[in-house]
Design a protein around this motif. Structure first.
Motif, PDB file in Angstrom:
ATOM      1  N   ARG A 117       0.827  -1.204   0.000  1.00 48.34           N
ATOM      2  CA  ARG A 117       0.000   0.000   0.000  1.00 48.34           C
ATOM      3  C   ARG A 117       0.864   1.258   0.000  1.00 48.34           C
ATOM      4  O   ARG A 117       0.601   2.201  -0.745  1.00 48.34           O
ATOM      5  CB  ARG A 117      -0.916  -0.018   1.226  1.00 48.34           C
ATOM      6  N   SER A 118       1.927   1.281   0.811  1.00 50.35           N
ATOM      7  CA  SER A 118       2.784   2.472   0.859  1.00 50.35           C
ATOM      8  C   SER A 118       3.564   2.629  -0.445  1.00 50.35           C
ATOM      9  O   SER A 118       3.761   3.747  -0.913  1.00 50.35           O
ATOM     10  CB  SER A 118       3.727   2.411   2.053  1.00 50.35           C
ATOM     11  N   THR A 119       3.985   1.520  -1.053  1.00 48.22           N
ATOM     12  CA  THR A 119       4.679   1.591  -2.337  1.00 48.22           C
ATOM     13  C   THR A 119       3.761   2.161  -3.396  1.00 48.22           C
ATOM     14  O   THR A 119       4.168   2.987  -4.209  1.00 48.22           O
ATOM     15  CB  THR A 119       5.169   0.190  -2.759  1.00 48.22           C
ATOM     16  N   TRP A 120       2.498   1.728  -3.379  1.00 52.42           N
ATOM     17  CA  TRP A 120       1.535   2.242  -4.339  1.00 52.42           C
ATOM     18  C   TRP A 120       1.335   3.736  -4.145  1.00 52.42           C
ATOM     19  O   TRP A 120       1.315   4.499  -5.098  1.00 52.42           O
ATOM     20  CB  TRP A 120       0.204   1.485  -4.195  1.00 52.42           C
ATOM     21  N   ARG A 121       1.205   4.156  -2.896  1.00 56.86           N
ATOM     22  CA  ARG A 121       1.014   5.588  -2.616  1.00 56.86           C
ATOM     23  C   ARG A 121       2.220   6.399  -3.065  1.00 56.86           C
ATOM     24  O   ARG A 121       2.083   7.491  -3.608  1.00 56.86           O
ATOM     25  CB  ARG A 121       0.754   5.803  -1.135  1.00 56.86           C
ATOM     26  N   GLU A 122       3.432   5.868  -2.825  1.00 56.96           N
ATOM     27  CA  GLU A 122       4.637   6.565  -3.260  1.00 56.96           C
ATOM     28  C   GLU A 122       4.685   6.655  -4.776  1.00 56.96           C
ATOM     29  O   GLU A 122       5.093   7.670  -5.329  1.00 56.96           O
ATOM     30  CB  GLU A 122       5.874   5.853  -2.736  1.00 56.96           C
ATOM     31  N   GLY A 123       4.248   5.590  -5.462  1.00 54.44           N
ATOM     32  CA  GLY A 123       4.217   5.594  -6.924  1.00 54.44           C
ATOM     33  C   GLY A 123       3.268   6.639  -7.463  1.00 54.44           C
ATOM     34  O   GLY A 123       3.558   7.311  -8.455  1.00 54.44           O
ATOM     35  N   VAL A 124       2.125   6.801  -6.822  1.00 50.22           N
ATOM     36  CA  VAL A 124       1.171   7.828  -7.236  1.00 50.22           C
ATOM     37  C   VAL A 124       1.769   9.206  -7.021  1.00 50.22           C
ATOM     38  O   VAL A 124       1.658  10.084  -7.880  1.00 50.22           O
ATOM     39  CB  VAL A 124      -0.168   7.669  -6.466  1.00 50.22           C
ATOM     40  N   ALA A 125       2.445   9.400  -5.901  1.00 43.49           N
ATOM     41  CA  ALA A 125       3.062  10.697  -5.615  1.00 43.49           C
ATOM     42  C   ALA A 125       4.163  11.009  -6.631  1.00 43.49           C
ATOM     43  O   ALA A 125       4.270  12.136  -7.112  1.00 43.49           O
ATOM     44  CB  ALA A 125       3.624  10.721  -4.201  1.00 43.49           C
ATOM     45  N   VAL A 126       4.967  10.006  -7.000  1.00 42.63           N
ATOM     46  CA  VAL A 126       6.032  10.201  -7.981  1.00 42.63           C
ATOM     47  C   VAL A 126       5.433  10.519  -9.342  1.00 42.63           C
ATOM     48  O   VAL A 126       5.909  11.397 -10.054  1.00 42.63           O
ATOM     49  CB  VAL A 126       6.944   8.949  -8.048  1.00 42.63           C
ATOM     50  N   THR A 127       4.363   9.831  -9.717  1.00 46.38           N
ATOM     51  CA  THR A 127       3.702  10.083 -10.991  1.00 46.38           C
ATOM     52  C   THR A 127       3.156  11.501 -11.038  1.00 46.38           C
ATOM     53  O   THR A 127       3.277  12.188 -12.048  1.00 46.38           O
ATOM     54  CB  THR A 127       2.558   9.074 -11.223  1.00 46.38           C
ATOM     55  N   ASP A 128       2.546  11.959  -9.952  1.00 45.24           N
ATOM     56  CA  ASP A 128       2.025  13.322  -9.903  1.00 45.24           C
ATOM     57  C   ASP A 128       3.157  14.340 -10.040  1.00 45.24           C
ATOM     58  O   ASP A 128       3.021  15.330 -10.760  1.00 45.24           O
ATOM     59  CB  ASP A 128       1.259  13.568  -8.598  1.00 45.24           C
ATOM     60  N   ALA A 129       4.277  14.094  -9.371  1.00 45.51           N
ATOM     61  CA  ALA A 129       5.415  15.001  -9.461  1.00 45.51           C
ATOM     62  C   ALA A 129       5.989  15.001 -10.878  1.00 45.51           C
ATOM     63  O   ALA A 129       6.362  16.052 -11.407  1.00 45.51           O
ATOM     64  CB  ALA A 129       6.493  14.601  -8.456  1.00 45.51           C
ATOM     65  N   ALA A 130       6.026  13.834 -11.527  1.00 44.12           N
ATOM     66  CA  ALA A 130       6.541  13.748 -12.898  1.00 44.12           C
ATOM     67  C   ALA A 130       5.628  14.491 -13.858  1.00 44.12           C
ATOM     68  O   ALA A 130       6.093  15.116 -14.812  1.00 44.12           O
ATOM     69  CB  ALA A 130       6.672  12.288 -13.315  1.00 44.12           C
ATOM     70  N   ALA A 131       4.329  14.455 -13.628  1.00 46.27           N
ATOM     71  CA  ALA A 131       3.393  15.175 -14.492  1.00 46.27           C
ATOM     72  C   ALA A 131       3.634  16.674 -14.411  1.00 46.27           C
ATOM     73  O   ALA A 131       3.593  17.373 -15.421  1.00 46.27           O
ATOM     74  CB  ALA A 131       1.957  14.837 -14.103  1.00 46.27           C
ATOM     75  N   VAL A 132       3.904  17.182 -13.215  1.00 40.96           N
ATOM     76  CA  VAL A 132       4.180  18.606 -13.054  1.00 40.96           C
ATOM     77  C   VAL A 132       5.484  18.955 -13.766  1.00 40.96           C
ATOM     78  O   VAL A 132       5.570  19.960 -14.476  1.00 40.96           O
ATOM     79  CB  VAL A 132       4.246  18.974 -11.545  1.00 40.96           C
ATOM     80  N   THR A 133       6.509  18.128 -13.641  1.00 40.45           N
ATOM     81  CA  THR A 133       7.794  18.361 -14.291  1.00 40.45           C
ATOM     82  C   THR A 133       7.640  18.317 -15.802  1.00 40.45           C
ATOM     83  O   THR A 133       8.194  19.140 -16.519  1.00 40.45           O
ATOM     84  CB  THR A 133       8.821  17.307 -13.835  1.00 40.45           C
ATOM     85  N   ASP A 134       6.870  17.324 -16.324  1.00 41.23           N
ATOM     86  CA  ASP A 134       6.642  17.209 -17.761  1.00 41.23           C
ATOM     87  C   ASP A 134       5.914  18.433 -18.296  1.00 41.23           C
ATOM     88  O   ASP A 134       6.203  18.907 -19.386  1.00 41.23           O
ATOM     89  CB  ASP A 134       5.843  15.944 -18.099  1.00 41.23           C
ATOM     90  N   ALA A 135       4.949  18.940 -17.545  1.00 40.61           N
ATOM     91  CA  ALA A 135       4.202  20.121 -17.985  1.00 40.61           C
ATOM     92  C   ALA A 135       5.155  21.315 -18.123  1.00 40.61           C
ATOM     93  O   ALA A 135       5.072  22.080 -19.083  1.00 40.61           O
ATOM     94  CB  ALA A 135       3.088  20.443 -17.004  1.00 40.61           C
TER      95      ALA A 135
END
Length: 188
Positions: free
Chosen positions: A64-82
């Protein structure tokens, strides 16, 4: 994570009991529907035992914590990509270019294959391998269950008393032995 040896032995014994009961069901009732319900009850008991083990709960917490960290990393990557898209569009003068393609075009001016495309291909390959492995595992499990049932029925026809229970006892003992094998982290 080390567990109490008494708790581990108790869980192993209960797992062996559930396994024995599962395979002994055909000796209890001749009705196919009743066998299905009894086997389902044994499976529910086995899953409940597995879920009650501390190792299982800890594994679920980590997942569960790995999944949450993955979602947080994906959100951060989306901001960086934008931000990269905005910068790349300014460099190339093309507001329609998005994502990694924009970064690639901004760096070398080409429309080369991006890391995003390669990542999608890897994800697809992993998904296909997973589906094939699941299908093969399911097919082998069904074939093994059918073979054990036919073997028990043949032994019953030969006059052996409680043929399915005997098989269940052997498989229950095997599950107990496998449950008592220490985890690699407990061996050190």
């Amino acid at each position: 994570m080390t567990t109490n040896p008494r708790s581990r032995a108790l869980n192993a014994g209960l797992t062996g009991l559930a396994t024995t009961a599962y395979y002994a069901v055909p000796d209890v009732t001749p009705s196919r529907a009743a066998r299905g319900w009894l086997k389902a009850a044994c499976l529910v008991a086995g899953v409940a035992l597995t879920a009650s083990e501390p190792e299982s709960r800890e594994g679920l917490r980590k997942l569960r914590s790995t999944w949450r960290e993955g979602v947080a990393v994906t959100d951060a990557a989306a901001v960086t990509d934008a931000a990269a898209v905005t910068d790349a569009a300014a460099v190339t003068g093309d507001a329609a270019v998005t994502g990694d393609a924009a970064v690639t075009r901004a760096v070398d001016g080409s429309a080369a294959v991006t890391d995003e495309d390669a990542s999608a291909s890897r994800k697809t390959a992993v998904a296909v391998v997973g589906v094939v492995a699941l299908a093969a595992s399911t097919a082998l499990t069904i074939a093994g269950e059918k073979w054990l049932y036919r073997r028990g029925e043949a032994r019953a026809a030969a006059g052996v008393r409680f043929p399915h229970t005997r098989t269940g006892l052997a498989l229950g003992a095997l599950s107990i032995a496998l449950s008592l094998v220490p985890e690699p982290s407990d061996r050190a």
